[in-house]
Structure formats: structure tokens, C-alpha cells
Scaffold this motif. Sequence first.
Motif, mmCIF file in Angstrom:
data_model
loop_
_atom_site.group_PDB
_atom_site.id
_atom_site.type_symbol
_atom_site.label_atom_id
_atom_site.label_comp_id
_atom_site.label_asym_id
_atom_site.label_seq_id
_atom_site.Cartn_x
_atom_site.Cartn_y
_atom_site.Cartn_z
ATOM 1 N N LEU A 131 0.889 -1.377 -0.079
ATOM 2 C CA LEU A 131 -0.087 0.064 -0.094
ATOM 3 C C LEU A 131 0.875 1.137 0.085
ATOM 4 C CD1 LEU A 131 -2.800 0.957 -0.001
ATOM 5 C CD2 LEU A 131 -2.996 0.772 2.384
ATOM 6 N N PRO A 132 1.884 1.395 0.893
ATOM 7 C CA PRO A 132 2.619 2.807 0.725
ATOM 8 C C PRO A 132 3.251 2.865 -0.636
ATOM 9 C CG PRO A 132 3.241 1.470 2.842
ATOM 10 C CD PRO A 132 2.429 0.540 1.788
ATOM 11 N N ALA A 133 3.652 1.881 -1.498
ATOM 12 C CA ALA A 133 4.103 1.938 -2.774
ATOM 13 C C ALA A 133 3.280 2.925 -3.801
ATOM 14 C CB ALA A 133 4.501 0.963 -3.481
ATOM 15 N N ALA A 134 1.836 2.945 -3.345
ATOM 16 C CA ALA A 134 0.858 3.719 -4.172
ATOM 17 C C ALA A 134 0.543 5.186 -3.735
ATOM 18 C CB ALA A 134 -0.610 3.056 -4.174
ATOM 19 N N HIS A 135 1.527 6.011 -4.188
ATOM 20 C CA HIS A 135 1.611 7.433 -3.690
ATOM 21 C C HIS A 135 1.312 8.493 -4.773
ATOM 22 C CE1 HIS A 135 5.613 7.695 -5.380
ATOM 23 N NE2 HIS A 135 5.823 6.553 -4.840
ATOM 24 N N SER A 136 0.914 9.676 -4.765
ATOM 25 C CA SER A 136 0.713 10.879 -5.133
ATOM 26 C C SER A 136 1.911 11.753 -5.348
ATOM 27 C CB SER A 136 -0.316 11.647 -4.912
ATOM 28 O OG SER A 136 -1.602 10.685 -5.021
ATOM 29 N N LEU A 137 2.588 11.683 -4.336
ATOM 30 C CA LEU A 137 3.916 12.773 -4.273
ATOM 31 C C LEU A 137 5.235 11.787 -4.003
ATOM 32 C CD1 LEU A 137 2.522 15.368 -2.103
ATOM 33 C CD2 LEU A 137 2.693 15.521 -4.392
ATOM 34 N N PRO A 138 6.376 12.259 -4.538
ATOM 35 C CA PRO A 138 6.617 13.507 -5.226
ATOM 36 C C PRO A 138 6.154 13.427 -6.783
ATOM 37 C CG PRO A 138 8.521 12.347 -5.143
ATOM 38 C CD PRO A 138 7.677 11.723 -4.388
ATOM 39 N N GLN A 139 5.719 12.093 -7.283
ATOM 40 C CA GLN A 139 5.006 12.036 -8.323
ATOM 41 C C GLN A 139 4.047 10.785 -8.372
ATOM 42 O OE1 GLN A 139 8.061 11.378 -11.386
ATOM 43 N NE2 GLN A 139 8.747 9.640 -10.452
ATOM 44 N N PRO A 140 2.859 10.768 -9.188
ATOM 45 C CA PRO A 140 2.159 9.773 -9.037
ATOM 46 C C PRO A 140 2.685 8.695 -9.232
ATOM 47 C CG PRO A 140 0.971 11.749 -9.995
ATOM 48 C CD PRO A 140 2.277 11.871 -10.150
ATOM 49 N N PHE A 141 2.361 7.458 -8.684
ATOM 50 C CA PHE A 141 2.885 5.953 -9.048
ATOM 51 C C PHE A 141 1.975 4.959 -8.815
ATOM 52 C CE2 PHE A 141 5.077 2.017 -7.986
ATOM 53 C CZ PHE A 141 5.592 1.840 -9.133
ATOM 54 N N ALA A 142 1.547 4.010 -9.599
ATOM 55 C CA ALA A 142 0.591 2.772 -9.200
ATOM 56 C C ALA A 142 1.254 1.652 -9.322
ATOM 57 C CB ALA A 142 -0.708 3.057 -9.885
ATOM 58 N N PRO A 143 1.501 0.638 -8.274
ATOM 59 C CA PRO A 143 2.043 -0.454 -8.576
ATOM 60 C C PRO A 143 1.041 -1.473 -9.131
ATOM 61 C CG PRO A 143 1.559 -0.359 -6.331
ATOM 62 C CD PRO A 143 1.346 0.954 -6.965
ATOM 63 N N ILE A 144 1.151 -1.238 -10.317
ATOM 64 C CA ILE A 144 -0.216 -2.181 -11.039
ATOM 65 C C ILE A 144 0.156 -3.737 -11.036
ATOM 66 C CG2 ILE A 144 -0.874 -0.385 -12.395
ATOM 67 C CD1 ILE A 144 0.536 -1.362 -14.779
ATOM 68 N N ALA A 145 1.517 -4.052 -11.071
ATOM 69 C CA ALA A 145 1.620 -5.604 -11.077
ATOM 70 C C ALA A 145 1.587 -6.170 -9.537
ATOM 71 C CB ALA A 145 3.382 -5.660 -11.525
ATOM 72 N N THR A 146 2.010 -5.265 -8.853
ATOM 73 C CA THR A 146 1.489 -5.742 -7.263
ATOM 74 C C THR A 146 0.169 -5.874 -6.919
ATOM 75 O OG1 THR A 146 3.704 -4.470 -6.784
ATOM 76 C CG2 THR A 146 2.370 -5.329 -5.107
ATOM 77 N N VAL A 147 -0.486 -4.685 -7.573
ATOM 78 C CA VAL A 147 -1.946 -4.756 -7.205
ATOM 79 C C VAL A 147 -2.557 -6.108 -8.056
ATOM 80 C CG1 VAL A 147 -4.231 -3.295 -7.644
ATOM 81 C CG2 VAL A 147 -2.251 -2.251 -6.935
ATOM 82 N N THR A 148 -2.051 -6.218 -8.960
ATOM 83 C CA THR A 148 -2.659 -7.545 -9.800
ATOM 84 C C THR A 148 -2.334 -8.664 -8.894
ATOM 85 O OG1 THR A 148 -2.195 -6.479 -12.122
ATOM 86 C CG2 THR A 148 -2.509 -8.916 -12.095
ATOM 87 N N GLY A 149 -1.348 -8.798 -8.246
ATOM 88 C CA GLY A 149 -0.983 -9.870 -7.325
ATOM 89 C C GLY A 149 -1.718 -10.151 -6.166
ATOM 90 N N ALA A 150 -2.247 -8.815 -5.898
ATOM 91 C CA ALA A 150 -3.193 -8.906 -4.704
ATOM 92 C C ALA A 150 -4.663 -9.285 -5.182
ATOM 93 C CB ALA A 150 -3.172 -7.401 -4.118
ATOM 94 N N MET A 151 -4.787 -9.126 -6.290
ATOM 95 C CA MET A 151 -6.187 -9.493 -6.831
ATOM 96 C C MET A 151 -6.041 -10.962 -7.058
ATOM 97 S SD MET A 151 -6.915 -6.248 -9.704
ATOM 98 C CE MET A 151 -8.097 -6.964 -10.161
ATOM 99 N N LEU A 152 -5.229 -11.472 -7.719
ATOM 100 C CA LEU A 152 -4.978 -13.064 -7.662
ATOM 101 C C LEU A 152 -4.999 -13.594 -6.432
ATOM 102 C CD1 LEU A 152 -2.306 -13.073 -10.650
ATOM 103 C CD2 LEU A 152 -4.859 -13.397 -10.605
ATOM 104 N N LEU A 153 -4.484 -13.034 -5.538
ATOM 105 C CA LEU A 153 -4.411 -13.582 -3.921
ATOM 106 C C LEU A 153 -5.999 -13.584 -3.416
ATOM 107 C CD1 LEU A 153 -1.011 -12.298 -2.457
ATOM 108 C CD2 LEU A 153 -1.650 -14.673 -2.848
ATOM 109 N N ALA A 154 -6.520 -12.605 -3.818
ATOM 110 C CA ALA A 154 -8.022 -12.404 -3.193
ATOM 111 C C ALA A 154 -8.746 -13.478 -3.770
ATOM 112 C CB ALA A 154 -8.452 -10.912 -3.611
ATOM 113 N N ILE A 155 -8.712 -13.704 -5.018
ATOM 114 C CA ILE A 155 -9.555 -14.785 -5.951
ATOM 115 C C ILE A 155 -9.031 -16.168 -5.238
ATOM 116 C CG2 ILE A 155 -9.996 -15.961 -7.988
ATOM 117 C CD1 ILE A 155 -9.566 -13.258 -9.350
#
Length: 439
Positions: A131-155
Motif C-alpha cells: 500500500l505505501p508504494a501507491a503514492h501521489s507525491l513527489p510524483q504519482p505512481f501505481a504499482p499495477i503488477a503488485t495490485v494484480t498479484g493482490a487481486m489474484l491472491l484475493a481470488i
Amino acid sequence: MTGRFRLLFRQAVYNLRGGFLVRPLTIALTLGCIGAVLSWVEESHPAFGSWVPKVLFLSRSDPQVAQVILAGIAASIMTVVSIVFAILLMTLTLASMQFSPRIIVSFTRDRVTQWTLGIFLGTFLYCMAALPAAHSLPQPFAPIATVTGAMLLAIACVGLLLFFIHHISQAISVNHIVARIASETEVVIDDVMPLPREQRRLELSDSNDLSTWDKPVLSDVSGYIRFVDTKRLLDLAISYRVKVRMVRRVGQFVPAGTPLLMVYKAERLSPEHIGQFRGAFDFGPSRTLQQDIEFGILQIVDIALKAISPAVNDPTTAISCVDHLSRLLIRLISREMPEPLLYDLKGVARVSIRLIDLERLLDSAFEQIRMYSKADIAVSMRLLRAFGDIAATTQNLTLRRMLLERAKQVVAGCEHRIDTEKLKPMLIRLTALERLTVA
């Protein structure tokens, strides 16, 4: 130190297989570390997540989507973990009250439950670490591969929850419980008694008198002997040129201050040496199935006794228990009993091990059931069948006569409680067993 390390390593391995602490904690921490490392790698190398389909994340620079998904999964998982724990505690309470408190050990060793708890908690830690890796500052960044892994774990957690509920519904079945205990006890029999009955080992003679022991080694703790490192005992006895004899066997309780070992030529041992001998024993507040064959048998006996009690009156369960007890005794008599004396290379007996004998195991398996089933024709008949099955698998006349004597006690106990007409099938089985005892 090598011997002590070996004992500690075995304890750690046994604890890894049993209990709701080591394996679930290991799985949870591993998934948590994966979430932290994966998000760090993705942030350091933005191209790492390019394999994720764009249909899942239309905007790869919006961290709010990743934050919502990770936080939602983490919150949902903790709710489900509470449900899983509630189901688990209810199952343990039901099993303890309905069958026997001793079988809780078998439930805590259930791998499906351990993996379920570990993966659910690990998914929560995975999301919290990423969760801390998804941040807006100093520049927006979304760890989409990590989030995809979380979605697979949830399934995976959804499927695992359904499988866990299905597994628990089977696990509380008494037939499943008894069969599992019997299977675990068979593993202990094979470990403690690895040689088939025909492959007898050479017994060496020792000219020294093993009946003279001049000093006891007192136990410094109270508890049940759960494991004995016999190899370490032998190595220590050879190194210090002494002989030792175990006073208590595996599975017995040793109060602090009572003899644990008797030593011959004890003047050769210093207090430090005596401490090393104590270190070959693993003590605990309860018995385990590391080396204790009798403990597995007693768990099944407890279930049978509660089943034939007037409050429960479930002879079918008792019959199932007798069937599995006969299975264990047949397995046991097909194996060579462990050597009670351990020798050095010169043929001198250095260690005398206290072992449980076959007659004691027969009493542990069937005596209490026989006493409480005198008025139950079905359970008594199954006891006679069990004696006949065990006798048919051995050529040992002494063992067959021991079984015949117990069969006669079963019939004698039922004579004054069961009609003569109903007693005839029991006499037929008793006669068949008598034929096997004729040399």
C-alpha cells in the motif's frame, strides 16, 4: 552441541508440522515480504508492470485506484479471517467435547487449516506492505503488477475459503478423525520400528553386569518424555566410557527431581556431562506422536469409550475405533521391536532403553473397551473379530494365546449380561481363535 542442535532441529520441524503458529506465520511473513519486494522492484523499474493488461488499469498513473483495491482487499480479508477463526474454534470445541481433548493435537496438525490461515493472513500483509508504494507525491505512481498479484491472491482466498468449509465439514466426522489418527500412528510405527519382523538384527552379548547401576541422573524439569535422541545417548556413553539405563520410557511423566537415567561408572561424569545426557530428552506438558505409539492408540480408545458411554450410546463409532485399533496392532506386530540395548563398536552394551512391550499395547488398545462393552453385543463381537484378525496375521503362538486369553475375558464378561442365544456367535468366534492357538 551437534547432538543438541539435532534435537532442537527436530523439535522445530515437528512444531512446523503441528500447531497454528509456525507454518501460518511463515506463510504470512513470506507473502508480506513478497508484497514489499515486488512493489519496490516495480517502483525502481517502471517497465516491470508492462505485462499487465490495460483493461485492468486504464490509467497507470492514478494511485487512488491501487490504494482503493489494496485497502479493500486488506479490510475484507481480515473480516474473513475472523470468520475462519470462529469456525476453527467452534470445530475444536465441538471435537474436544464430543470425542476427546487429546485429539486436539491431531486437529492442530491439519495442513489445510494451517495453509488457510497462513494464506489469508499473508494476503493481508501483502496488501499492507504494497500500500505505501501507491503514492501521489513527489510524483504519482501505481504499482499495477503488485495490485494484480493482490487481486489474484484475493481470488485464491475465495476458493480457499470454500474448500476450507468443505474440509472442516469432513474433518469433524468421527470416521475421518479416527482414520487420520490411525494413519499418523502408522507413520510413528514405521519410524520407530523400521525393520520387518523377519529381518531380526544380530544381538551381541555383553560380559558386564547391566544390573548394577550406582548413580541416578535426576530430571531438572517436569513433563512428559516426548522424544529421546538415542543416538546422542549412545555417543555420550561411548565418549565418557559409561553405561546408562532409561528409568522412564517415551510417553511417561517425569517429575522434577526424580530419576531419569541410571548410570554405571558414574564417577566419570562431571555435572556438565550429566547436563548433556539430560539434553538428549525432549519434555513437554503433553504427549505427542513423535515417538509415542501408545499415545495414538489412546486417542482412539478415548473416542471409543465416550461413544459407548450411557450418555452418548453410539456403538457404531466404537466399532469403527476397534477396527482401526486392530489395523494398528497388525501393523505393529509386522515390525521388529526396537533393540532395547545399544552397543558400541566393541560389542559392549552402553545404553539400555525403556520400551513398551506388546502386551502393554494390547491392554492399552482393548482392555478398557472390553470393560465398558460387556452389555453391548455389537462392540464385543467386533473385539473378538479384531483378536481373530490380529491372530491370523502372526505365527507367534505366544501372541495368539495372549489374544485368546483376552477373547475369553470378553465372552466371560458378556455371559451374565447377554442372553444365551445371542452369545452363540461370540462362542463361534472364540472357537475359531482357539484353533489358531493349537501348535
